[in-house]
Design an enzyme around this catalytic site. Structure first.
Site, short mmCIF file in Angstrom:
data_model
loop_
_atom_site.label_atom_id
_atom_site.label_comp_id
_atom_site.label_asym_id
_atom_site.label_seq_id
_atom_site.Cartn_x
_atom_site.Cartn_y
_atom_site.Cartn_z
N GLU A 128 39.44 19.06 40.83
CA GLU A 128 40.75 18.87 41.46
C GLU A 128 41.46 17.62 40.95
OE1 GLU A 128 42.04 21.37 42.77
OE2 GLU A 128 41.79 21.37 44.93
N THR A 181 51.15 19.56 42.28
CA THR A 181 50.54 18.82 43.38
C THR A 181 50.70 17.32 43.20
OG1 THR A 181 48.91 20.59 43.66
CG2 THR A 181 48.40 18.47 44.66
#
Length: 306
Positions: A128, A181
């Site tokens: 991530e 993001t």
């Protein structure tokens, strides 16, 4: 076993009040992944279908997660990964998490399960970092564990899985624009007002209590975001209209899925979830923005072997 094929589910993170700590796993949308043992050591991503993403191991979330795991266990062989991307990057429903979680889950299976699903979370989190710049677990945790999940603590990592009430359904609309993001995290403020914080942790507690007690009204009252949604909603086309019409159609609550642009609604029963789908569709079909809408039960298993 020398080869494995996986369904790597999409996820909804934050769930309005639980920024970086709450998530749920979806049943009807996800990637597929094939992982096989090969003679040469290391990890190679050989093909990615459905998206233009890096094949270089160190630049791909699946590769980075897999390498983090293999740093802790010795093997005399390697792995090849093929990814079929059905979750678009930047969609807000856990595209990077599906790849990272799928890679470590599949390799773990081929190695005879030396790690538990919970132990795999910290490896998936490393993937991530490539996508968002931070080791957040609110997507990879539900992808690996299924159901609803709460990250109680990051240091040390402490996660809790929560079973979903049986009549809870999610409706998700994905306007096909990309919101990275990392960029959506950059719009957040590092300090928040005490009054907002008090309301937010009250909602987090209320949502958890509602899930455990199957109290749908409490779940709905708790799906409210005092902190993040006001800053991010302006980047999502027709967010306010979608929220208003979904609530008018009977949704328990509506919010931004992850960092957006996807918008989720939770409803009691499939009939209401489909009414919400109709309401969402009525707004976006009048625009020039391509979109997808998914209606899904909550996936209680997480990643599945196909």
């Amino acid at each position: 076993m020398n080869e494995i094929k996986l369904f790597c589910p999409a996820t909804i993170a934050n769930l309005s009040c639980g920024f970086d700590v709450l998530g749920l796993c979806l049943e009807t949308v996800g990637d597929e992944m094939i992982i096989r043992k090969v003679t040469d050591k290391g990890v190679r991503i050989t093909k990615i279908y459905g998206a233009t993403l890096p094949l270089k191991t160190e630049e791909n979330v699946a590769g980075v997660a897999a390498l983090a795991m293999l740093n802790e266990i010795s093997t005399d062989f390697g792995f090849e990964i093929i990814i079929y991307k059905n979750i678009k990057a930047g969609s807000g429903i856990g595209s990077s998490a599906a790849s990272a979680a799928g890679a470590v889950f599949g390799i773990n299976e081929l190695l005879g399960k030396p790690f538990s699903r919970k132990e795999l979370i910290r490896f998936a989190m490393m993937g991530e970092v490539i996508a968002s710049g931070s080791e957040h677990a609110d997507n990879v945790t539900p992808a690996l564990l299924g159901g609803f999940t709460l990250v109680r603590s990051y240091s040390p990592l402490d996660v809790i899985r929560i079973e979903s009430p049986s009549e809870l359904f999610a409706t998700v609309i994905h306007p096909q624009i990309e919101l990275k993001t990392s960029e959506m995290r950059a719009v957040l403020t590092p300090m928040i007002a005490l009054e907002s914080a008090i309301k937010q942790w009250g909602n987090v507690g209320g949502l958890i209590a509602g899930l455990y007690s199957n109290d749908y009204d409490l779940i709905g009252r708790s799906l409210h975001d005092e902190i993040v949604e006001p800053l991010r909603a302006k980047f999502i086309p027709y967010f306010d209209e979608i929220k208003t019409e979904s609530m008018n159609s009977g949704a328990l609550g509506v919010g931004i899925s992850g960092s957006g642009p996807s918008i989720f609604a939770l409803s009691k029963g499939i009939e209401t979830a489909n009414k919400v789908k109709t309401a969402m569709n009525s707004i976006f079909r009048k625009t020039n923005i391509p979109y997808e809408i998914h209606v899904s039960t909550i996936n209680s298993e997480g990643i599945k072997i196909l």
